[in-house]
Design an enzyme around this catalytic site. Structure first.
Site, PDB file in Angstrom:
ATOM      1  N   ARG A  92       0.786  -1.242   0.000  1.00 36.77           N
ATOM      2  CA  ARG A  92       0.000   0.000   0.000  1.00 36.77           C
ATOM      3  C   ARG A  92       0.819   1.294   0.000  1.00 36.77           C
ATOM      4  NH1 ARG A  92      -5.180  -0.758   3.955  1.00 36.77           N
ATOM      5  NH2 ARG A  92      -3.595  -0.586   5.582  1.00 36.77           N
ATOM      6  N   ASP A  93       2.135   1.202  -0.126  1.00 34.78           N
ATOM      7  CA  ASP A  93       2.916   2.443  -0.212  1.00 34.78           C
ATOM      8  C   ASP A  93       4.187   2.230  -1.041  1.00 34.78           C
ATOM      9  OD1 ASP A  93       3.246   5.137   0.226  1.00 34.78           O
ATOM     10  OD2 ASP A  93       4.189   4.920   2.190  1.00 34.78           O
TER      11      ASP A  93
END
Length: 208
Positions: A92-93
């Site tokens: 997610r990043d």
């Protein structure tokens, strides 16, 4: 992170805590992450890999050759595949600041490539298959502060870094592991062009 063992992912060796902080001991020397209880990642003493963040190497070289971009993206893609298929984890990043690299010597190019754009580009040197180029050897995914175990489920938590965030996250829709693939595409674009595919000084404009 305890359950992950892959050459393209930073390894967690140990964990301990004090009354105010959590401490994560990672695989390489001269590095420590510190979490304040109840807060997100707050401080990094040193880079995990001696080369540091891939972001700074993009700034230094302006953009990467296709060979060098392929060398980086292949390693990151292999790490993401392991996270998704073997551990059920969505990072997610994914972004250049969270990709760390092992520094290797730059061997000056015998036949420098012509400039793609008007900008002056520093010579990234000879690319050596299986080793790397542009000072970049091994690449590893770091910073699991926003990661989540989802397997084949979906989630709706808004997170990530604007500019590398998939549309379904921006629109507050349900999403799953595919958001890492969107971010990987944004990283590849950034490596080849020297700037991200979506950018604006205004967060609101960028999000739109």
């Amino acid at each position: 992170m305890r359950g992950i063992n892959h050459p393209a992912i930073v390894k967690l060796l140990s964990f301990f805590e004090s009354s105010e902080h959590y401490f994560l001991v990672l695989e390489c020397k001269r590095h420590a992450w510190s979490h304040t209880r109840g807060c997100l990642l707050t401080h990094a003493l040193h880079s995990v890999m001696e080369g540091g963040e891939l972001f700074h190497q993009i700034v230094k070289l302006t953009y990467f050759s296709e060979n060098l971009a392929r060398h980086v993206i292949l390693q990151v893609a292999q790490g993401i595949r392991h996270l998704h298929e073997e551990r059920g984890v969505v990072h997610r990043d994914i972004k250049p600041e969270n990709l760390l690299f092992e520094r290797i010597p730059i061997v000056p190019s015998k036949n420098p490539l012509p400039k793609q754009f008007e900008e002056d580009k520093e010579d990234e040197g000879e690319f050596i298959p299986g080793v790397g180029g542009g000072g970049i050897g091994r690449v590893k995914i770091a910073d699991f502060g926003l990661s989540k175990i989802v397997w084949d489920e979906q989630t709706m938590t808004p997170c990530g870094t604007v500019g590398y965030t998939a549309p379904e996250i921006v629109k507050d829709e349900r999403y799953s592991k595919s958001v890492d693939m969107w971010a990987l595409g944004c990283v590849l674009y950034t490596l080849l062009c020297g700037f991200p595919p979506f950018y604006d000084e205004s967060i609101n404009v960028l999000t739109e």
